[in-house]
Design an enzyme around this catalytic site. Structure first.
Site, mmCIF file in Angstrom:
data_model
loop_
_atom_site.group_PDB
_atom_site.id
_atom_site.type_symbol
_atom_site.label_atom_id
_atom_site.label_comp_id
_atom_site.label_asym_id
_atom_site.label_seq_id
_atom_site.Cartn_x
_atom_site.Cartn_y
_atom_site.Cartn_z
ATOM 1 N N ASP A 246 0.837 -1.193 0.000
ATOM 2 C CA ASP A 246 0.000 0.000 0.000
ATOM 3 C C ASP A 246 0.877 1.250 0.000
ATOM 4 O O ASP A 246 0.674 2.166 -0.783
ATOM 5 C CB ASP A 246 -0.923 -0.020 1.220
ATOM 6 C CG ASP A 246 -1.963 1.093 1.195
ATOM 7 O OD1 ASP A 246 -2.021 1.845 0.211
ATOM 8 O OD2 ASP A 246 -2.727 1.209 2.165
ATOM 9 N N ASP A 252 0.708 8.546 2.066
ATOM 10 C CA ASP A 252 -0.085 7.569 1.322
ATOM 11 C C ASP A 252 -1.581 7.798 1.518
ATOM 12 O O ASP A 252 -2.082 7.849 2.651
ATOM 13 C CB ASP A 252 0.276 6.151 1.781
ATOM 14 C CG ASP A 252 -0.348 5.106 0.886
ATOM 15 O OD1 ASP A 252 0.132 4.950 -0.248
ATOM 16 O OD2 ASP A 252 -1.319 4.445 1.315
ATOM 17 N N ASP A 283 -0.871 5.907 -12.759
ATOM 18 C CA ASP A 283 0.429 5.696 -12.137
ATOM 19 C C ASP A 283 0.339 4.767 -10.931
ATOM 20 O O ASP A 283 -0.567 4.887 -10.097
ATOM 21 C CB ASP A 283 0.988 7.053 -11.695
ATOM 22 C CG ASP A 283 2.362 6.955 -11.065
ATOM 23 O OD1 ASP A 283 3.288 6.507 -11.749
ATOM 24 O OD2 ASP A 283 2.503 7.332 -9.881
ATOM 25 N N GLU A 314 -0.033 1.383 -15.052
ATOM 26 C CA GLU A 314 1.340 0.967 -14.785
ATOM 27 C C GLU A 314 1.362 0.035 -13.576
ATOM 28 O O GLU A 314 1.140 0.450 -12.447
ATOM 29 C CB GLU A 314 2.221 2.188 -14.488
ATOM 30 C CG GLU A 314 3.656 1.806 -14.174
ATOM 31 C CD GLU A 314 4.298 2.691 -13.114
ATOM 32 O OE1 GLU A 314 5.540 2.739 -13.090
ATOM 33 O OE2 GLU A 314 3.574 3.307 -12.300
#
Length: 547
Positions: A246, A252, A283, A314
């Site tokens: 994660d 994050d 991304d 990606e």
């Protein structure tokens, strides 16, 4: 009740359409009589000497259109901050002095496209909002689609520090704690003082994140999982690398928070409407909650009214077996970059003559699921620059061969790289660039119809495109033979089809060379060692065999 159950089962068993069969690959008019083609229009360190990047792009649009480019992947257009180092104050000072401008992957404010005085500048690394939007308008007039690079995993460059409880996680296994809970000071408050409440009123605080990589209180770098009321820990719907992947960098984002979801979905619709873009490059999706990502793609399609919205993700891994579950999990909602194919190209350029060309397509997305694969040779992550963790540059010994495989075969959707076509300091080779342009021209004019492979030997393979009702085909032969004998010539007997019986093919990559095709469509096609040759039908008025 039974009918509903029956319909549910049918829906569950229905195979979703492959993305490249329904997603937009260019303006409808541009695809009427030509192959689609994407280009990534930036490198990692790229800057133009006299123009903003958006102005530079605008100037190049006519040339890109003439080459047959139908879609351009632009760098992240949002206001950015350089990645937070172990000395956050130093980073802030560099930003304020104007000595650093982030590339956009260090996302600060997605809603600021170079419009507001934030992080010591109005424009982004790439230019102003006005320059971006004008370039997008020019692209549309030339029949070129715009793709936005969406950075949705993390944020950087917060405006204030907040105090909260967190637990350090082990670097090698984020599911294991590296120490007891503690109070840390994290850069998690995003106020956007320059933008105010224009476009979005949402303000980010620690409640909207799962973790940070810096404790300002102790000036310590680490991976800190935020705890306390409302926090659910790391998402379980991410890649299992390092136990749980994660967390990637910076701060994050918690994609399970409803306010976060609402703001990011709203941004998706807004950025398409604002720029006129038709889709996204997504991304770092291996770090993003899968349920959120699937929801975001579907909702952005629905809210924007773009049912054929393009999306390519990606997921960085050279292991096809790790990538395929992600491909299947996204149920045809996004294509994927073929990283395993890129890694095969990288390996081929390292091993040179030792590499067996007959296995270059093995264990790749384009081989396993061709209508899910966006193929590429290199990109901004693979270049040879200091600190580049994904460096895997395809060397000049195999660069042109690699491009021939993605541009001229009939499978996958190829993406060119700016760094291979335009002069730059990150790996550009003028001779390679010239040959790539010749391959792009061959794609536009000749690469049509069924693909037939001729896997002749370890160091020489070929394939034929048979052409279609309105386009001629071509024969392609490539070699990676390197024995110090450049005069070595490979010959490969291939069938170009009965339609070319008795015709003559000419060499496309060089000025000389003719091949006579026999009555059954067979010809003996040649290629110099460690090179590529493309053979195309000679125009009727100049048909004949060279003496």
């Amino acid at each position: 009740m039974f009918a509903k159950l029956k319909n549910f089962i049918k829906g569950a068993l229905r195979t979703p359409p492959a993305p490249l069969t329904y997603m937009r690959l260019g303006p409808p008019g541009s695809l009427k009589d030509s192959n689609p083609l994407m280009i990534q229009f930036f490198t990692w360190d790229c800057l133009h000497e006299t123009l903003s990047w958006w102005k530079h792009f605008e100037e190049e649009i006519p040339r890109l259109a003439s080459l047959g480019i139908t879609q351009v992947w632009l760098p992240p257009p949002n206001k950015a901050a350089e990645p937070v180092s172990a000395f956050h104050q130093t980073y802030q000072l560099l930003i304020l002095m104007g000595l650093q401008k982030g590339r956009g992957y260090d996302a600060y404010d997605l809603w600021d496209l170079g419009e507001f005085e934030q992080k010591g500048t109005i424009e982004t690394r790439w230019g102003t909002r006005e320059e971006l939007l004008h370039a997008c308008e020019v692209a549309e007039r030339h029949g070129i689609d715009i793709l936005i690079d969406a950075v949705l995993n993390h944020k950087l460059g917060a405006d204030r520090v907040e105090e909260f409880q967190a637990v350090p996680s082990q670097e090698a296994n984020r599911l294991k704690d590296a120490g007891p809970p503690r109070e840390i000071h994290g850069w998690t408050a995003f106020d956007f003082p320059g933008r105010g409440k224009k476009y979005s009123k949402f303000r980010w605080t620690q409640e909207h994140f799962t973790g940070v990589d810096w404790d300002q209180k102790t000036k310590t770098k680490g991976i800190y999982r935020i705890t306390g009321p409302g926090h659910k820990g790391w998402s379980r719907n991410v890649d299992s690398e390092l136990g749980n992947y994660d967390f990637l960098l910076g701060v994050d984002i918690d994609h399970r928070h409803l306010a976060v979801v609402e703001d990011l979905v709203t941004w998706g619709k807004w950025i398409l409407e604002t720029t006129g873009a038709v889709g996204f490059r997504l991304d770092a999706i291996k770090h993003i909650d899968q349920k959120f990502m699937l929801h975001w793609i579907r909702e952005t399609r629905r809210l924007s009214g773009k049912k054929d919205m393009f999306a390519v993700s990606e997921y960085w891994s050279g292991n096809l077996q790790l990538l395929l579950p992600y491909v299947k999990a996204f149920k045809g909602e996004t294509a994927f970059f073929d990283v395993p194919l890129h890694m095969n190209f990288h390996q081929a350029s390292r091993e040179r003559t030792r590499y067996d060309l007959r296995r270059v397509l093995c264990n790749t997305v384009v081989q396993a699921r061709p209508n899910d694969a966006v193929t590429f040779v290199d990109n901004h992550d693979t270049v040879k620059v200091e600190g580049q963790s994904l460096e895997s540059w395809v060397g000049t010994s195999f660069k042109v061969q690699a491009y021939s495989l993605i541009l001229l075969r009939g499978y996958g959707y190829p993406c060119l790289f700016y760094g291979d076509l335009y002069p730059n300091k990150e790996g550009y080779d003028a001779n390679v660039a010239r040959n790539i342009i010749l391959l792009v021209e061959a794609r536009k004019k000749f690469a049509y119809g069924a693909t037939e492979d001729y896997l002749a030997e370890k160091n020489c393979i070929g394939f034929v495109r048979k052409g279609d009702a309105t386009h001629p085909g071509c024969a392609v032969i490539l070699s990676n033979k390197e024995d110090g004998e450049s005069s070595i010539t490979h010959e490969l007997r291939m069938n170009v089809g009965a339609r070319y019986a008795g015709k003559v093919f000419q060499s496309h990559m060089t000025q000389h060379g003719r091949v006579q095709v026999d009555a059954q469509g067979w010809g003996v096609f040649s290629c110099f060692a460690n090179n590529v040759q493309v053979w195309t039908p000679l125009e009727e008025e100049s048909q004949g065999v060279e003496n």
